[in-house]
Scaffold this motif. Sequence first.
Motif, PDB file in Angstrom:
ATOM      1  N   LEU A 134     -39.261 -19.123  58.783  1.00  0.00           N
ATOM      2  CA  LEU A 134     -38.570 -17.927  58.289  1.00  0.00           C
ATOM      3  C   LEU A 134     -37.730 -17.299  59.388  1.00  0.00           C
ATOM      4  CD1 LEU A 134     -41.362 -16.254  56.134  1.00  0.00           C
ATOM      5  CD2 LEU A 134     -39.285 -17.384  55.298  1.00  0.00           C
ATOM      6  N   ALA A 135     -38.245 -17.280  60.605  1.00  0.00           N
ATOM      7  CA  ALA A 135     -37.461 -16.747  61.720  1.00  0.00           C
ATOM      8  C   ALA A 135     -36.186 -17.556  61.904  1.00  0.00           C
ATOM      9  CB  ALA A 135     -38.294 -16.761  62.999  1.00  0.00           C
ATOM     10  N   ALA A 136     -36.301 -18.874  61.828  1.00  0.00           N
ATOM     11  CA  ALA A 136     -35.116 -19.728  61.968  1.00  0.00           C
ATOM     12  C   ALA A 136     -34.122 -19.473  60.846  1.00  0.00           C
ATOM     13  CB  ALA A 136     -35.535 -21.198  61.994  1.00  0.00           C
TER      14      ALA A 136
ATOM     15  N   VAL B 205     -30.418 -11.726  61.125  1.00  0.00           N
ATOM     16  CA  VAL B 205     -30.856 -11.220  62.420  1.00  0.00           C
ATOM     17  C   VAL B 205     -30.060 -11.941  63.498  1.00  0.00           C
ATOM     18  CG1 VAL B 205     -32.802 -10.877  63.986  1.00  0.00           C
ATOM     19  CG2 VAL B 205     -33.179 -10.806  61.518  1.00  0.00           C
ATOM     20  N   ASN B 206     -29.529 -11.176  64.425  1.00  0.00           N
ATOM     21  CA  ASN B 206     -28.756 -11.747  65.534  1.00  0.00           C
ATOM     22  C   ASN B 206     -29.636 -11.737  66.785  1.00  0.00           C
ATOM     23  OD1 ASN B 206     -26.321 -11.977  63.951  1.00  0.00           O
ATOM     24  ND2 ASN B 206     -26.099  -9.759  64.158  1.00  0.00           N
TER      25      ASN B 206
ATOM     26  N   GLU C 259     -30.633  -5.674  66.404  1.00  0.00           N
ATOM     27  CA  GLU C 259     -30.386  -7.106  66.178  1.00  0.00           C
ATOM     28  C   GLU C 259     -30.382  -7.463  64.694  1.00  0.00           C
ATOM     29  OE1 GLU C 259     -34.896  -6.944  67.202  1.00  0.00           O
ATOM     30  OE2 GLU C 259     -33.061  -5.776  67.518  1.00  0.00           O
ATOM     31  N   VAL C 260     -30.893  -6.564  63.841  1.00  0.00           N
ATOM     32  CA  VAL C 260     -30.885  -6.825  62.404  1.00  0.00           C
ATOM     33  C   VAL C 260     -29.519  -6.474  61.833  1.00  0.00           C
ATOM     34  CG1 VAL C 260     -31.920  -6.261  60.177  1.00  0.00           C
ATOM     35  CG2 VAL C 260     -33.360  -6.361  62.228  1.00  0.00           C
ATOM     36  N   ASN C 261     -28.954  -7.377  61.079  1.00  0.00           N
ATOM     37  CA  ASN C 261     -27.662  -7.146  60.422  1.00  0.00           C
ATOM     38  C   ASN C 261     -27.932  -6.344  59.150  1.00  0.00           C
ATOM     39  OD1 ASN C 261     -25.206  -7.260  59.107  1.00  0.00           O
ATOM     40  ND2 ASN C 261     -24.811  -9.409  59.630  1.00  0.00           N
ATOM     41  N   TRP C 262     -28.016  -5.038  59.304  1.00  0.00           N
ATOM     42  CA  TRP C 262     -28.462  -4.191  58.206  1.00  0.00           C
ATOM     43  C   TRP C 262     -27.480  -4.186  57.039  1.00  0.00           C
ATOM     44  CZ3 TRP C 262     -33.278  -3.303  57.853  1.00  0.00           C
ATOM     45  CH2 TRP C 262     -34.067  -3.182  59.000  1.00  0.00           C
ATOM     46  N   ASP C 263     -26.200  -4.308  57.309  1.00  0.00           N
ATOM     47  CA  ASP C 263     -25.236  -4.370  56.210  1.00  0.00           C
ATOM     48  C   ASP C 263     -25.530  -5.577  55.320  1.00  0.00           C
ATOM     49  OD1 ASP C 263     -23.963  -2.098  57.056  1.00  0.00           O
ATOM     50  OD2 ASP C 263     -22.360  -3.153  58.112  1.00  0.00           O
ATOM     51  N   ARG C 264     -25.824  -6.694  55.946  1.00  0.00           N
ATOM     52  CA  ARG C 264     -26.114  -7.918  55.195  1.00  0.00           C
ATOM     53  C   ARG C 264     -27.447  -7.800  54.447  1.00  0.00           C
ATOM     54  NH1 ARG C 264     -23.315 -12.602  55.857  1.00  0.00           N
ATOM     55  NH2 ARG C 264     -24.341 -14.592  55.354  1.00  0.00           N
ATOM     56  N   VAL C 265     -28.451  -7.222  55.119  1.00  0.00           N
ATOM     57  CA  VAL C 265     -29.761  -7.033  54.488  1.00  0.00           C
ATOM     58  C   VAL C 265     -29.645  -6.101  53.286  1.00  0.00           C
ATOM     59  CG1 VAL C 265     -32.069  -6.047  54.810  1.00  0.00           C
ATOM     60  CG2 VAL C 265     -31.103  -7.541  56.564  1.00  0.00           C
TER      61      VAL C 265
END
Length: 431
Positions: free
Chosen positions: A300-302, A310-311, A395-401
């Motif tokens: 899942l991390a990958a 996540v960046n 590091e989380v791409n919140w817009d995408r999430v």
Amino acid sequence: MTECERQQHAHLDALLQAYHEALAVHKFDGVLVFSGQPARHFGDDQHATFTAYGHFVHLTGQAHLAHSWVMVRLGEPSTLYLHSPADIWHLPAYLPEEPWVERFRVEPRKTHEPPALPPGRFAVLGEISDGMAQVMGAEANPSGLVAALNELRVRKSAYEVSCLRNANHQAMAGHLSAREAFDAGGAEFDIQLAYLGGVRQRESELPYPNIVGLNAHGGVLHYQHYDTVAPEKRRSLLLDAGVRYRGYCADITRTWPGHDSVAEFTPLIDGVTSLQHDLIAQLAPGVSYVDLHRRMHEGLAALLVEQRLVNASIESVLESGLTQAFCPHGLGHLLGAQVHDVAGLVDATGQRRPPPAEHPALRLTRELEVGMVVTVEPGLYIIPMLLETHRHRPEVNWDRVDQLADHGGIRIEDNVLVTAAGPDNLTPQEP
């Protein structure tokens, strides 16, 4: 005699012999297994949906016989006390024309009272109070004997595997019918009705209440409603739905994109599906299911990094605990006469093996053995309650999430037999 009938006779030969051995080891002359009784709604004469006690189902395959008992005695034929009173309001209980019936002395009874016990030391299992057991002259649910009988359900016989395989084929027919209803624009209620029609079972016969989650409802892990009005946008469907066949359960989950899903959603479904296939390929005797669960989180991390949710590095994602926010449940569980079958959190000697502190929802902590049937069900969800505690992470791409929030979540679940030659997936794959 058909192959199924031969298998059932062999299954009962081995099972009753194992019961006799367990009784001898624990110094009991016999055991009386109670199917249970449906709970009455307060202030009413209606009853809740009923499912029989797991060990009663294991012996008989009958998941809905109430007020009935099975007695297994050393040196005596086994007896089924079938509660089947004359009743103008309800159809009396009856038994199927299956080989197992021939193996029991069947005694129809009209009373709810337990059968009288012969002299000797007896155990009584099921929803029995200590006070009732004392009146009967028996011991209620002795832990050592219960643990031994639980262990008999861990490794499945050829007959049980056939039942589980049939349940899976029947359940997949329902999934395909449900998907057609989803593609046609149906509401959750319509999709549920399509599933029931596809499997030819009523809701009370299913092994668990189906989860039919459209859009954000797919992110509610045990979503319990069926909306009767279809949403304006069809983002996604998460369907977790099973079947019983001769008492044995299928437990299958699929997730499909809708007509209005964003482009990023389908690659996530493909990624979870690929991860699930990889994990299934690793099922083998001696493999720790806890280790497999941890490999799910590595995968899942990958996937989170690959799909740019996540960046960061895979290692830092794992260390941060983000994967647990995206997937808070365990990889799977034992499956059989109960959906979450017994003995998943003990070893073969009955010693408790709790889940790791960082993964408290994991239901199976054993090393895999030949004959086990397990579910493998990785997931990836957008659950605001869990993700909110990580909002400070840049590091989380919140817009995408956030763009995926109204898609709910993804879970892909199959039922797999562990064999010496490799995994045997009992769940048919979609055409």
